[in-house]
Design a protein around this motif. Sequence first.
Motif, PDB file in Angstrom:
ATOM      1  N   ALA A 152      -5.155   7.110  -8.433  1.00  0.00           N
ATOM      2  CA  ALA A 152      -3.683   6.316  -8.451  1.00  0.00           C
ATOM      3  C   ALA A 152      -3.014   6.773  -7.315  1.00  0.00           C
ATOM      4  O   ALA A 152      -2.258   5.910  -6.658  1.00  0.00           O
ATOM      5  CB  ALA A 152      -3.172   6.596  -9.870  1.00  0.00           C
ATOM      6  N   LEU A 153      -2.991   8.136  -7.037  1.00  0.00           N
ATOM      7  CA  LEU A 153      -2.047   8.707  -6.042  1.00  0.00           C
ATOM      8  C   LEU A 153      -2.665   8.183  -4.547  1.00  0.00           C
ATOM      9  O   LEU A 153      -1.890   7.624  -3.579  1.00  0.00           O
ATOM     10  CB  LEU A 153      -2.230  10.189  -5.979  1.00  0.00           C
ATOM     11  CG  LEU A 153      -1.426  10.870  -4.989  1.00  0.00           C
ATOM     12  CD1 LEU A 153       0.239  10.492  -4.916  1.00  0.00           C
ATOM     13  CD2 LEU A 153      -1.292  12.627  -5.386  1.00  0.00           C
ATOM     14  N   GLU A 211       3.725   9.905   3.483  1.00  0.00           N
ATOM     15  CA  GLU A 211       4.745   8.871   3.043  1.00  0.00           C
ATOM     16  C   GLU A 211       5.827   9.354   3.759  1.00  0.00           C
ATOM     17  O   GLU A 211       7.146   8.561   3.859  1.00  0.00           O
ATOM     18  CB  GLU A 211       5.172   8.855   1.785  1.00  0.00           C
ATOM     19  CG  GLU A 211       3.929   8.508   1.102  1.00  0.00           C
ATOM     20  CD  GLU A 211       4.014   6.784   1.010  1.00  0.00           C
ATOM     21  OE1 GLU A 211       4.483   6.154  -0.075  1.00  0.00           O
ATOM     22  OE2 GLU A 211       3.436   6.254   1.724  1.00  0.00           O
ATOM     23  N   GLN A 270       5.851   1.101  -1.818  1.00  0.00           N
ATOM     24  CA  GLN A 270       5.942   2.429  -2.303  1.00  0.00           C
ATOM     25  C   GLN A 270       5.877   2.447  -4.096  1.00  0.00           C
ATOM     26  O   GLN A 270       6.966   2.109  -4.481  1.00  0.00           O
ATOM     27  CB  GLN A 270       7.047   3.604  -1.961  1.00  0.00           C
ATOM     28  CG  GLN A 270       6.700   3.670  -0.364  1.00  0.00           C
ATOM     29  CD  GLN A 270       7.781   4.855   0.056  1.00  0.00           C
ATOM     30  OE1 GLN A 270       8.843   5.388  -0.679  1.00  0.00           O
ATOM     31  NE2 GLN A 270       7.483   5.302   1.260  1.00  0.00           N
ATOM     32  N   LEU A 271       4.630   2.856  -4.487  1.00  0.00           N
ATOM     33  CA  LEU A 271       4.898   2.901  -6.108  1.00  0.00           C
ATOM     34  C   LEU A 271       5.657   3.881  -6.668  1.00  0.00           C
ATOM     35  O   LEU A 271       5.717   5.121  -6.020  1.00  0.00           O
ATOM     36  CB  LEU A 271       3.393   3.083  -6.523  1.00  0.00           C
ATOM     37  CG  LEU A 271       2.715   1.594  -6.159  1.00  0.00           C
ATOM     38  CD1 LEU A 271       1.208   2.028  -6.172  1.00  0.00           C
ATOM     39  CD2 LEU A 271       2.678   0.713  -7.443  1.00  0.00           C
ATOM     40  N   ARG A 272       6.216   3.863  -7.733  1.00  0.00           N
ATOM     41  CA  ARG A 272       6.827   4.726  -8.520  1.00  0.00           C
ATOM     42  C   ARG A 272       6.396   4.820  -9.987  1.00  0.00           C
ATOM     43  O   ARG A 272       6.437   3.681 -10.690  1.00  0.00           O
ATOM     44  CB  ARG A 272       8.158   4.514  -8.601  1.00  0.00           C
ATOM     45  CG  ARG A 272       8.876   4.603  -7.033  1.00  0.00           C
ATOM     46  CD  ARG A 272       9.297   6.228  -7.058  1.00  0.00           C
ATOM     47  NE  ARG A 272      10.523   6.535  -7.986  1.00  0.00           N
ATOM     48  CZ  ARG A 272      11.528   6.585  -7.840  1.00  0.00           C
ATOM     49  NH1 ARG A 272      11.977   6.069  -6.755  1.00  0.00           N
ATOM     50  NH2 ARG A 272      12.618   6.804  -8.836  1.00  0.00           N
ATOM     51  N   SER A 273       6.195   5.701 -10.623  1.00  0.00           N
ATOM     52  CA  SER A 273       5.757   5.829 -12.056  1.00  0.00           C
ATOM     53  C   SER A 273       6.910   5.504 -12.836  1.00  0.00           C
ATOM     54  O   SER A 273       6.590   4.883 -14.062  1.00  0.00           O
ATOM     55  CB  SER A 273       5.479   7.305 -12.570  1.00  0.00           C
ATOM     56  OG  SER A 273       4.600   7.839 -11.631  1.00  0.00           O
ATOM     57  N   LEU A 319      -3.004  18.358  -2.518  1.00  0.00           N
ATOM     58  CA  LEU A 319      -3.126  16.561  -2.503  1.00  0.00           C
ATOM     59  C   LEU A 319      -1.646  16.094  -2.420  1.00  0.00           C
ATOM     60  O   LEU A 319      -1.473  15.060  -1.758  1.00  0.00           O
ATOM     61  CB  LEU A 319      -3.658  16.235  -3.781  1.00  0.00           C
ATOM     62  CG  LEU A 319      -4.046  15.017  -4.152  1.00  0.00           C
ATOM     63  CD1 LEU A 319      -5.089  14.303  -3.092  1.00  0.00           C
ATOM     64  CD2 LEU A 319      -4.558  14.540  -5.454  1.00  0.00           C
ATOM     65  N   SER A 369      -2.187   4.654  -4.102  1.00  0.00           N
ATOM     66  CA  SER A 369      -0.531   4.439  -3.796  1.00  0.00           C
ATOM     67  C   SER A 369      -0.300   4.612  -2.338  1.00  0.00           C
ATOM     68  O   SER A 369       0.591   3.801  -1.717  1.00  0.00           O
ATOM     69  CB  SER A 369       0.452   5.159  -4.628  1.00  0.00           C
ATOM     70  OG  SER A 369       0.493   6.680  -4.269  1.00  0.00           O
ATOM     71  N   LEU A 405       4.088  11.864 -10.011  1.00  0.00           N
ATOM     72  CA  LEU A 405       2.678  11.829  -9.343  1.00  0.00           C
ATOM     73  C   LEU A 405       2.996  11.495  -7.871  1.00  0.00           C
ATOM     74  O   LEU A 405       2.474  11.911  -6.880  1.00  0.00           O
ATOM     75  CB  LEU A 405       1.911  10.778 -10.271  1.00  0.00           C
ATOM     76  CG  LEU A 405       0.602  10.291  -9.432  1.00  0.00           C
ATOM     77  CD1 LEU A 405      -0.239  11.587  -9.387  1.00  0.00           C
ATOM     78  CD2 LEU A 405      -0.066   9.343 -10.391  1.00  0.00           C
ATOM     79  N   PHE A 406       3.839  10.169  -7.789  1.00  0.00           N
ATOM     80  CA  PHE A 406       3.877   9.818  -6.388  1.00  0.00           C
ATOM     81  C   PHE A 406       4.908  10.415  -5.690  1.00  0.00           C
ATOM     82  O   PHE A 406       5.880  10.908  -6.219  1.00  0.00           O
ATOM     83  CB  PHE A 406       4.074   8.048  -6.362  1.00  0.00           C
ATOM     84  CG  PHE A 406       3.065   7.358  -7.301  1.00  0.00           C
ATOM     85  CD1 PHE A 406       1.687   7.341  -7.061  1.00  0.00           C
ATOM     86  CD2 PHE A 406       3.451   6.483  -8.650  1.00  0.00           C
ATOM     87  CE1 PHE A 406       0.851   6.966  -7.838  1.00  0.00           C
ATOM     88  CE2 PHE A 406       2.341   5.793  -9.052  1.00  0.00           C
ATOM     89  CZ  PHE A 406       1.053   5.997  -8.700  1.00  0.00           C
ATOM     90  N   PRO A 407       4.974  10.258  -4.416  1.00  0.00           N
ATOM     91  CA  PRO A 407       5.908  10.743  -3.567  1.00  0.00           C
ATOM     92  C   PRO A 407       7.183  10.418  -3.907  1.00  0.00           C
ATOM     93  O   PRO A 407       8.402  11.324  -4.245  1.00  0.00           O
ATOM     94  CB  PRO A 407       5.566  10.564  -2.162  1.00  0.00           C
ATOM     95  CG  PRO A 407       4.236  10.266  -1.922  1.00  0.00           C
ATOM     96  CD  PRO A 407       3.675   9.792  -3.479  1.00  0.00           C
ATOM     97  N   GLY A 408       7.618   9.395  -4.406  1.00  0.00           N
ATOM     98  CA  GLY A 408       8.809   8.601  -4.694  1.00  0.00           C
ATOM     99  C   GLY A 408       9.241   9.483  -6.056  1.00  0.00           C
ATOM    100  O   GLY A 408      10.430   9.840  -6.355  1.00  0.00           O
ATOM    101  N   ASP A 409       8.228   9.493  -6.831  1.00  0.00           N
ATOM    102  CA  ASP A 409       8.383  10.068  -8.030  1.00  0.00           C
ATOM    103  C   ASP A 409       8.981  11.754  -7.994  1.00  0.00           C
ATOM    104  O   ASP A 409       9.850  12.202  -8.672  1.00  0.00           O
ATOM    105  CB  ASP A 409       7.058  10.364  -9.125  1.00  0.00           C
ATOM    106  CG  ASP A 409       6.791   8.955  -9.303  1.00  0.00           C
ATOM    107  OD1 ASP A 409       7.362   8.074  -9.472  1.00  0.00           O
ATOM    108  OD2 ASP A 409       5.507   8.950  -9.795  1.00  0.00           O
ATOM    109  N   ILE A 456       5.013  -0.074 -14.504  1.00  0.00           N
ATOM    110  CA  ILE A 456       3.857   0.412 -13.826  1.00  0.00           C
ATOM    111  C   ILE A 456       2.734   0.272 -14.374  1.00  0.00           C
ATOM    112  O   ILE A 456       1.511   0.273 -13.884  1.00  0.00           O
ATOM    113  CB  ILE A 456       4.316   2.083 -13.446  1.00  0.00           C
ATOM    114  CG1 ILE A 456       3.052   2.692 -12.459  1.00  0.00           C
ATOM    115  CG2 ILE A 456       4.447   2.907 -14.892  1.00  0.00           C
ATOM    116  CD1 ILE A 456       3.003   2.241 -11.342  1.00  0.00           C
ATOM    117  N   ALA A 506       0.317  13.825   0.346  1.00  0.00           N
ATOM    118  CA  ALA A 506       0.995  12.644   0.212  1.00  0.00           C
ATOM    119  C   ALA A 506       2.191  12.309   0.680  1.00  0.00           C
ATOM    120  O   ALA A 506       2.535  11.127   1.078  1.00  0.00           O
ATOM    121  CB  ALA A 506       0.608  12.342  -1.316  1.00  0.00           C
TER     122      ALA A 506
END
Lengths: 89, 445
Positions: A47-48, B237, A61-64, B229, A51, B206-210, A69, B233
């Motif tokens: 998923a990472l 970004e 840009q995806l966000r959880s 990892l 993204s 998980l994601f950079p924005g998170d 989601i 990321a």
Amino acid sequence: MISEQSLLEQEVAKLVVQTLKLKIAPVAINPEQPLFGDGLGLDSIDALELSLAISQTYGYQLRSDDPDIKIIFSSLRALTKAIATHRTK
Amino acid sequence: MSDTPLIGPYNPDDVLIWTQDGFRTASQFLSHVFFVAASLPDRPYVLNALDSRYDFLVGFAAAILRRQVTLLPQSRGPQTMRSIALGYPDSYCLTDPGQAVEGIDCIQFNPRIDGPSRPVDVPRVSESQVVAVAFTSGSTGRPTPNKKTWGALTAVAKATGLRLGVKPGDRLAVVATVPHQHMFGLEASVMLPLMHGLILHAGRPLFPGDIRQALSDVGAERLLVTTPLHIRACLQEKIRLPPLRLILSATAPLTKDIARAGERQFQTGIHEIYGFAEAGSVAERRTVRTDYWQTLDGVNVEECDSERRVRAWYLPAPVAFPDCITIAKTGRFLVHGRTADQVNVAGHRISLAELNRKLLEIEGVEDGAFVLPDDRPDRVTRLMAFVVAPGKTEAEIQAVLRTQLDPVFLPRPLVLLPRLPRNETGKLPREALLELVASIPDSYD
């Protein structure tokens, strides 16, 4: 019965396969089938990676904490729909 | 042996953790722990599968008060959980509401605190009490248990804090991308903040924005516990993170290039922890400054009969390193890579012998071998498998493996071949396998 992939779905399918080094042809991804869990069996590391590729290719840009989601990642079709809505490039 | 308090230097009204429903104070937390402890069934072992770090911590602390040992599943996949439960018939599983694992007795966690919190004394725990079991995949096929005493967990937390300059009572918040059921996650995202009176964050961005959002949530000075990892990321970004005291990375080696770029972009020091489930965190380094790992206080490395081992007062016996290392003077060492049979995928270790054995047990598989291609720095390298199984399809073999293995170990891809490049003695040299790997196109175009 596999339903047809749209043009953008074909593009996203190719991105998924290339990013995650899957050993399947992009056209073989059923657009309605789950990408994670029981379908292609992808995990959070995928998923990472996915993204990042989506952000680089489409500027989305995806966000959880996006309430949608789970739906976005539920299938190729849903993911492509989200990209079409949010893409900036 | 002596006993020590369940939590570090918090005043009753100090914030202990940020959750999605707001902050929780130390006294609210303790009330919740006592409430849950009273409701747990009378059994010696509990598999804690709770998703929120707050819920996990309440369940973990409640189990400690009831003298129950928390089993830490390597992953929360049903097959991993079942294989652990199999070894502990008198265990139960603590799950999130609405979640259940087939074949295991599940108790649903109650995330609600009934009634107002009341002042309670901080309980004390004996250092010799076994509070957790972390699992490694042994060559026997069964998960190998590694017992963790309260003394071991608190000693590692204190030694790590001392090395990183974290002082008891610092108003510092710890945000972590790593799972709290993983040994490094438990040590760095739960025990380190808990023992120093810091603020925890219940989420697992998980994601950079998170990650940026989680760091903004806590609104204090921050420490980010993460992996190469996630750092890569965030760099890719080009994301801006709120001010950080430091970043702590583990589960895979960080390259100097990424560490340097990260320190520049995030304006903070990036430190790495080296450890493994059998011993816990062992050593630390500031990646941009040195390749050498410096052992944590209380940890000694030694060479004994050509075996390199870790010794510490809280370990019942010296533990052999799973990696090839060279020991320099005064507790410094270099890591050269894993020993031949061990592979590490996203912080999960397993032996190739065990993977191959599982593959060969599948009906219709005549020959087969897993291989971990050479690592690409700061990325997760996936296993591949080459299999001889006339009449079987890749999907059929994958389907069986999925019931046997943690998902991170599933081969990607699994390639069917008429035969494997074994030499005259029947051995399968790694070079021959790597040639096979090189012959596989990266992906379909």
